[in-house]
Design an enzyme around this catalytic site. Structure first.
Site, PDB file in Angstrom:
ATOM      1  N   CYS A 182       0.852  -1.184   0.001  1.00 39.93           N
ATOM      2  CA  CYS A 182      -0.179   0.065  -0.181  1.00 39.93           C
ATOM      3  C   CYS A 182       1.060   1.284   0.046  1.00 39.93           C
ATOM      4  O   CYS A 182       2.089   1.149  -0.265  1.00 39.93           O
ATOM      5  CB  CYS A 182      -0.795   0.115   1.362  1.00 39.93           C
ATOM      6  SG  CYS A 182      -0.037  -0.170   3.067  1.00 39.93           S
ATOM      7  N   THR A 183       0.403   2.160   0.234  1.00 41.36           N
ATOM      8  CA  THR A 183       1.210   3.466   0.012  1.00 41.36           C
ATOM      9  C   THR A 183       2.467   3.615   1.040  1.00 41.36           C
ATOM     10  O   THR A 183       3.346   4.112   0.489  1.00 41.36           O
ATOM     11  CB  THR A 183       0.273   4.751   0.066  1.00 41.36           C
ATOM     12  OG1 THR A 183      -0.861   4.605  -0.571  1.00 41.36           O
ATOM     13  CG2 THR A 183       0.983   6.159   0.105  1.00 41.36           C
TER      14      THR A 183
END
Length: 245
Positions: A182-183
């Site tokens: 994810c980020t």
């Protein structure tokens, strides 16, 4: 570029979130920081921007609390502040999954470092010879900005849809090594814990997420940009804004 942007999180039990919020508001206002801090019983998630001196002073103050002493933020630079105000918010979860059995503060998910993931992708398998499947745990509009090559994503509009989506797809992961990403690491940590909990073996999260991967190894095996939740819109693999603020 004169503005330092940081993002960081930590799953840690917090029973004093209201008092912490007051302290954070006071300190952030004193340092003229902009951004968002989320506080919940399960931990802290922050996105902040200011000149480096102000950020350094905030981090020194933050680490005086032993619960946050080991926080190491991801950094990127921009020419302008990507936030218009400072918000410190109390939440039920620092990343909403609505799966109360998932408690990362009780124990971290297994993780793979960016350099090791790049090596696995370069060689086409992990160190035990298993095929590596990359699983993007972000929402559809984030994935649209860019993602790793040959990534699995479920086109979800909210992370709360992830448990049902991955449960329906679990047969795909048998005998494989799965790396959730994810980020910045927060969603993929919950995702990895959930996947292990439903019996999927050899599950890891990408340590520090996409931003840490960019910082440590660049854009190898990546296509496009990385969506970020501020006025920059997205950053490229050099961590420069791809959409100027």
């Amino acid at each position: 570029m004169s503005i330092l942007n940081i993002s960081a999180y930590k799953f840690v039990a917090l029973d004093d979130t209201a008092a912490l919020r007051a302290r954070f508001v006071e300190r952030c206002d004193a340092l003229a920081l902009k951004g968002t801090i989320l506080l919940a019983p399960e931990g802290i998630n922050l996105f902040l921007a200011a000149p480096r001196d102000a950020i350094d002073r905030f981090l020194a103050w933050l680490r005086e609390d032993t619960r946050f002493a080991d926080i190491v933020p991801k950094e990127s630079l921009s020419d302008a502040l990507p936030f218009s105000r400072m918000r410190v918010r109390l939440k039920k979860e620092i990343i909403t999954m609505r799966a109360p059995a998932i408690r990362p503060e009780a124990g971290r998910a297994p993780h793979v470092m960016p350099a090791d993931l790049r090596r696995w992708l370069d060689q086409g398998h992990d160190d035990d010879g298993r095929d590596v499947l990359l699983l993007d745990t972000r929402n559809d509009y984030e994935v649209a900005a860019g993602t790793f090559e040959n990534t699995i994503d479920y086109g979800i509009a909210s992370f709360t849809a992830f448990p049902e989506a991955v449960a329906a797809d679990r047969a795909r992961f048998e005998g494989k090594t799965v790396v959730s990403f994810c980020t910045g690491g927060i969603r993929c940590e919950k995702a990895a814990i959930h996947m292990a909990g439903i019996g999927i073996e050899h599950v890891y999260q990408l340590e520090g997420g996409i931003l840490n991967y960019f910082e440590k190894v660049g854009g190898a095996h990546w296509r496009g940009d990385c969506f970020v939740f501020d006025d920059r819109g997205a950053v490229d693999p050099t961590l420069a804004p791809s959409t100027p603020a």
